[in-house]
Scaffold this active site. Structure first.
Site, PDB file in Angstrom:
ATOM      1  N   MET A  30       0.849  -1.200   0.000  1.00  0.00           N
ATOM      2  CA  MET A  30       0.000   0.000   0.000  1.00  0.00           C
ATOM      3  C   MET A  30       0.882   1.247   0.000  1.00  0.00           C
ATOM      4  O   MET A  30       0.412   2.358   0.285  1.00  0.00           O
ATOM      5  CB  MET A  30      -0.928   0.001   1.211  1.00  0.00           C
ATOM      6  N   GLY A  31       2.184   1.080  -0.285  1.00  0.00           N
ATOM      7  CA  GLY A  31       3.072   2.239  -0.392  1.00  0.00           C
ATOM      8  C   GLY A  31       3.564   2.729   0.953  1.00  0.00           C
ATOM      9  O   GLY A  31       3.491   2.003   1.949  1.00  0.00           O
ATOM     10  N   ALA A  32       4.066   3.987   0.970  1.00  0.00           N
ATOM     11  CA  ALA A  32       4.762   4.527   2.143  1.00  0.00           C
ATOM     12  C   ALA A  32       5.846   3.523   2.540  1.00  0.00           C
ATOM     13  O   ALA A  32       5.883   3.021   3.666  1.00  0.00           O
ATOM     14  CB  ALA A  32       3.788   4.807   3.289  1.00  0.00           C
ATOM     15  N   LEU A  33       6.697   3.266   1.574  1.00  0.00           N
ATOM     16  CA  LEU A  33       7.607   2.122   1.680  1.00  0.00           C
ATOM     17  C   LEU A  33       8.716   2.342   2.709  1.00  0.00           C
ATOM     18  O   LEU A  33       9.188   3.454   2.903  1.00  0.00           O
ATOM     19  CB  LEU A  33       8.223   1.839   0.307  1.00  0.00           C
ATOM     20  N   GLY A  36      11.300  -2.751   5.409  1.00  0.00           N
ATOM     21  CA  GLY A  36      10.569  -4.023   5.451  1.00  0.00           C
ATOM     22  C   GLY A  36      10.067  -4.391   4.065  1.00  0.00           C
ATOM     23  O   GLY A  36      10.250  -5.520   3.590  1.00  0.00           O
ATOM     24  N   HIS A  37       9.459  -3.418   3.386  1.00  0.00           N
ATOM     25  CA  HIS A  37       8.980  -3.667   2.012  1.00  0.00           C
ATOM     26  C   HIS A  37      10.160  -4.031   1.096  1.00  0.00           C
ATOM     27  O   HIS A  37      10.056  -4.930   0.259  1.00  0.00           O
ATOM     28  CB  HIS A  37       8.295  -2.422   1.439  1.00  0.00           C
ATOM     29  N   GLN A  61     -10.638  -2.563   1.953  1.00  0.00           N
ATOM     30  CA  GLN A  61     -10.204  -3.203   3.199  1.00  0.00           C
ATOM     31  C   GLN A  61     -10.201  -2.244   4.388  1.00  0.00           C
ATOM     32  O   GLN A  61      -9.716  -2.597   5.458  1.00  0.00           O
ATOM     33  CB  GLN A  61      -8.852  -3.888   3.027  1.00  0.00           C
TER      34      GLN A  61
HETATM   35  P1  AMP Z   1       1.518  -2.867   3.471  1.00  0.00           P
HETATM   36  O1  AMP Z   1       2.099  -1.855   2.539  1.00  0.00           O
HETATM   37  O2  AMP Z   1       1.545  -2.454   4.902  1.00  0.00           O
HETATM   38  O3  AMP Z   1       0.217  -3.425   3.005  1.00  0.00           O
HETATM   39  O4  AMP Z   1       2.528  -4.085   3.411  1.00  0.00           O
HETATM   40  C1  AMP Z   1       2.921  -4.676   2.211  1.00  0.00           C
HETATM   41  C2  AMP Z   1       3.697  -5.921   2.527  1.00  0.00           C
HETATM   42  O5  AMP Z   1       4.845  -5.592   3.317  1.00  0.00           O
HETATM   43  C3  AMP Z   1       2.882  -6.929   3.338  1.00  0.00           C
HETATM   44  O6  AMP Z   1       3.128  -8.236   2.831  1.00  0.00           O
HETATM   45  C4  AMP Z   1       3.429  -6.740   4.741  1.00  0.00           C
HETATM   46  O7  AMP Z   1       3.302  -7.905   5.530  1.00  0.00           O
HETATM   47  C5  AMP Z   1       4.882  -6.426   4.458  1.00  0.00           C
HETATM   48  N1  AMP Z   1       5.509  -5.724   5.580  1.00  0.00           N
HETATM   49  C6  AMP Z   1       5.001  -4.682   6.285  1.00  0.00           C
HETATM   50  N2  AMP Z   1       5.835  -4.348   7.284  1.00  0.00           N
HETATM   51  C7  AMP Z   1       6.898  -5.194   7.204  1.00  0.00           C
HETATM   52  C8  AMP Z   1       8.106  -5.350   7.968  1.00  0.00           C
HETATM   53  N3  AMP Z   1       8.383  -4.574   9.018  1.00  0.00           N
HETATM   54  N4  AMP Z   1       8.980  -6.327   7.590  1.00  0.00           N
HETATM   55  C9  AMP Z   1       8.708  -7.126   6.521  1.00  0.00           C
HETATM   56  N5  AMP Z   1       7.590  -7.029   5.766  1.00  0.00           N
HETATM   57  C10 AMP Z   1       6.695  -6.075   6.108  1.00  0.00           C
END
Ligand code: AMP
Length: 284
Positions: A30-33, A36-37, A61
């Site tokens: 969902m961005g704001a990378l 972790g991403h 969602q």
């Molecule tokens: P989101 O942008 O929050 O929907 O996350 C996109 C993907 O990044 C999802 O598969 C999350 O589980 C993963 N994600 C979010 N935070 C982390 C993190 N701290 N470490 C690893 N993967 C992450």
């Protein structure tokens, strides 16, 4: 890196890649990378020749009153990060491209979808699975990567991929954390200073809980102690703290031995955070 907003254009380009024998790895976000991403991008690279990252804040969602409007959006900074990390395609579609027939739920998350995150956020997982299904149909990846931080999401998406996209490799990436132990999250940027330290305290509780479970404390006792401590912390409203069997995503009892996950969700000020930690119960 090519930035695409149209599903058709992306599909044409990926078709050409496939014709050259390349395999496609996909990281939906969902961005704001954050890092972790990017760690998921690395995993996609390790498992395929060409990497697609999607950025789409999925209205389906979010419940009314949640942070859909306030969810951080930073396409320019995100696209710079992805270029630096040698991503091949960034897919940033409009709501119309994802839902040409209107925002209608097409996937149901069932019983597990109504517990924990689903109990706090009714309909969240139906919306999440609907967008993942749609993105999978557009990208048709050979490998898709999700982060284990969103434990219940991973559980449900793995089932969807296993049932509907059997040829796609499902890769689960470990959670990247700040030096303090706090799991990286796009929402962390909204934490105030006291909020940040409250959020860090929750991750410390998870670590202590894990150590206690591994050294033989009954899970009911350990959960009760830490839930009380978190509930009484300033700024924090605990939504759930549980130990679950990862095979069925249901709470374990005190006789359970083997692999488990501690899961937690809390609101720190106005910011809702979730985290998870793997634990082996009965490991001395
Ligand atoms: P989101 O942008 O929050 O929907 O996350 C996109 C993907 O990044 C999802 O598969 C999350 O589980 C993963 N994600 C979010 N935070 C982390 C993190 N701290 N470490 C690893 N993967 C992450």
């Amino acid at each position: 890196m090519k930035l695409l907003t149209s599903a058709n254009e992306l599909q044409e380009l990926l078709e050409a890649e496939r014709a050259e024998g390349k395999t496609i790895g996909f990281v939906p976000t969902m961005g704001a990378l954050h890092e972790g991403h990017l760690s998921l991008v690395d995993l996609a690279k390790q498992n395929s020749n060409v990497v697609v990252v999607s950025i789409f804040v999925n209205p389906l969602q979010f419940s009314p009153g949640e942070d859909f409007d306030k969810y951080p959006r930073s396409l320019e900074a995100d696209s710079k990060l992805l270029i630096e990390n040698q991503v091949d395609y960034l897919f940033a579609p409009s709501t119309n491209d994802i839902y040409p027939n209107g925002t209608e739920i097409t996937q149901r998350a069932g019983v597990v979808g109504a517990t924990f995150e689903g109990a706090s956020r009714p309909g969240h997982f139906d919306g999440m699975l609907t967008v993942v299904n749609r993105l999978m149909e557009i990208v048709e990846p050979d490998a898709v990567v999700f982060g284990e931080k969103d434990a219940q999401q991973v559980f449900l998406v793995r089932k969807l991929i296993g049932a509907k996209f059997k040829d796609c490799l499902f890769v689960e990436g470990p959670t990247l954390r700040e030096p303090s132990g706090l799991a990286m999250s796009s929402r962390n940027r909204y934490l105030s200073k006291p909020g940040l330290s409250a959020a860090e305290t929750i991750s410390q509780h998870l670590l202590q809980l894990k150590a206690e479970l591994e050294s033989g404390t009954a899970q009911s006792e350990a959960i009760s102690t830490h839930a009380t401590a978190i509930e009484t912390s300033a700024q924090t409203k605990l939504e759930y703290l549980a130990v679950i069997d990862p095979q069925i995503f249901r709470p374990v009892d005190d006789n359970y031995r083997g692999a488990a996950k501690i899961i937690v969700a809390a609101k720190v000020g106005e910011v809702r955070l979730i985290d998870t930690m793997n634990v082996t119960i009965g490991k001395q």
